[in-house]
Enzyme design. Sequence first.
Site, short mmCIF file in Angstrom:
data_model
loop_
_atom_site.label_atom_id
_atom_site.label_comp_id
_atom_site.label_asym_id
_atom_site.label_seq_id
_atom_site.Cartn_x
_atom_site.Cartn_y
_atom_site.Cartn_z
N ASP A 10 0.85 -1.19 0.00
CA ASP A 10 0.00 0.00 0.00
C ASP A 10 0.89 1.23 0.00
O ASP A 10 2.11 1.14 0.19
CB ASP A 10 -0.91 0.00 1.24
CG ASP A 10 -1.86 1.19 1.27
OD1 ASP A 10 -2.53 1.42 0.25
OD2 ASP A 10 -1.91 1.90 2.29
N SER A 11 0.27 2.39 -0.17
CA SER A 11 1.02 3.64 -0.14
C SER A 11 1.50 3.98 1.27
O SER A 11 2.38 4.83 1.43
CB SER A 11 0.15 4.79 -0.67
OG SER A 11 -1.01 4.94 0.14
N TYR A 42 -0.61 8.75 -2.41
CA TYR A 42 -0.58 8.52 -3.85
C TYR A 42 -1.68 9.30 -4.57
O TYR A 42 -1.63 9.46 -5.78
CB TYR A 42 -0.79 7.03 -4.16
CG TYR A 42 0.42 6.15 -4.01
CD1 TYR A 42 1.60 6.59 -3.43
CD2 TYR A 42 0.37 4.83 -4.47
CE1 TYR A 42 2.69 5.75 -3.29
CE2 TYR A 42 1.46 3.98 -4.35
CZ TYR A 42 2.62 4.44 -3.76
OH TYR A 42 3.70 3.61 -3.63
N GLY A 43 -2.69 9.72 -3.84
CA GLY A 43 -3.89 10.27 -4.45
C GLY A 43 -3.68 11.51 -5.29
O GLY A 43 -4.49 11.83 -6.17
N CYS A 73 -4.13 -1.03 -2.31
CA CYS A 73 -4.12 0.41 -2.57
C CYS A 73 -5.04 0.66 -3.75
O CYS A 73 -4.72 0.31 -4.89
CB CYS A 73 -2.71 0.88 -2.88
SG CYS A 73 -2.60 2.63 -3.35
N GLU A 149 -2.21 8.92 8.37
CA GLU A 149 -0.76 8.76 8.43
C GLU A 149 -0.16 9.56 9.59
O GLU A 149 0.92 9.23 10.09
CB GLU A 149 -0.13 9.20 7.11
CG GLU A 149 -0.43 8.28 5.93
CD GLU A 149 0.29 6.95 6.00
OE1 GLU A 149 1.37 6.88 6.61
OE2 GLU A 149 -0.23 5.96 5.43
N CYS A 181 -10.55 3.48 -0.27
CA CYS A 181 -9.13 3.63 0.07
C CYS A 181 -8.91 2.80 1.33
O CYS A 181 -9.70 2.89 2.27
CB CYS A 181 -8.77 5.09 0.31
SG CYS A 181 -7.09 5.35 0.94
N THR A 182 -7.84 2.02 1.35
CA THR A 182 -7.64 1.12 2.49
C THR A 182 -7.26 1.85 3.77
O THR A 182 -7.24 1.25 4.84
CB THR A 182 -6.57 0.06 2.17
OG1 THR A 182 -5.38 0.68 1.66
CG2 THR A 182 -7.11 -0.92 1.13
N HIS A 183 -6.99 3.15 3.68
CA HIS A 183 -6.80 3.94 4.89
C HIS A 183 -8.14 4.20 5.61
O HIS A 183 -8.16 4.43 6.81
CB HIS A 183 -6.18 5.30 4.56
CG HIS A 183 -4.71 5.27 4.27
ND1 HIS A 183 -4.19 4.76 3.10
CD2 HIS A 183 -3.65 5.70 4.99
CE1 HIS A 183 -2.88 4.88 3.11
NE2 HIS A 183 -2.52 5.44 4.24
#
Length: 264
Positions: A10-11, A42-43, A73, A149, A181-183
């Site tokens: 992932d990012s 990355y977005g 991601c 993050e 988004c996996t976040h």
Amino acid sequence: MDIRPIGVFDSGVGGLTVLKRLKEILPNEDYIYFGDTKRVPYGDKSQDEIKKYARQIINFMKEKNVKVIVIACNTTCASIDKNDYDEILFDVLEAGSKSASAVTRNKKIGVIATTRTIESKSYEKNIKSINKNIVVYGRACPEFVPLVESGLAESADAFDKAKEYLKDLNMKGIDTLILGCTHYPILLKAIESAVNKDTEIIDPAIRLSIEVKNYLENNDMLSTSTIGHTEYFVSSNKENFIKTAKMLLNEDINIVNRIDIEKY
């Protein structure tokens, strides 16, 4: 039987939400996890940049001799063509599209994701290929990944941003919301507080993990280990990663390896 590890990337820390689901369903497997903490988010990157990043990370995974690779991601999934690769790749975006299409009742699906994912219309294209009568509404949420993050997923700012981002989707009358988004599962409390109460929230990692398990079973690739082991790699900033990983996975993570991903 195949004792090689499963690769997950992932990012940043968001892919840990996918790793968690995988470890729940496939606890005997070994995993290699890479978070590109140096180049997150990355977005806001170009498609060419993301393609370059994906190639570097997949090269790293090949060096680690993984048996399959899970792209955790959505932005990467929306930016590359899996047919360009020889590796066995699993796509979190496709899994999310299938899950949402199966549960929507009024055929109005909302997608929250990074700017790159929304602009690509990848979710809309995937969902329309499943059921052309479904209407898809996308909303870019550029502040979400930096909040996660930075360890601020449950801050007042996160709740305020969730209300701002979801207001229009609520007004559209969606009955299903994809966390694109996996976040974003890390922001679940904020998102749940902002979305209409009868809206079904889709975490694509659930279906994705089942698809990985089915593939390994059908191809006699399951590991016979008693308990799996995970190696963690990042491109920078180990501290926030370790903190978030411990919180999400509920386990002690003391060794995280920092690598120069750009050499791949």
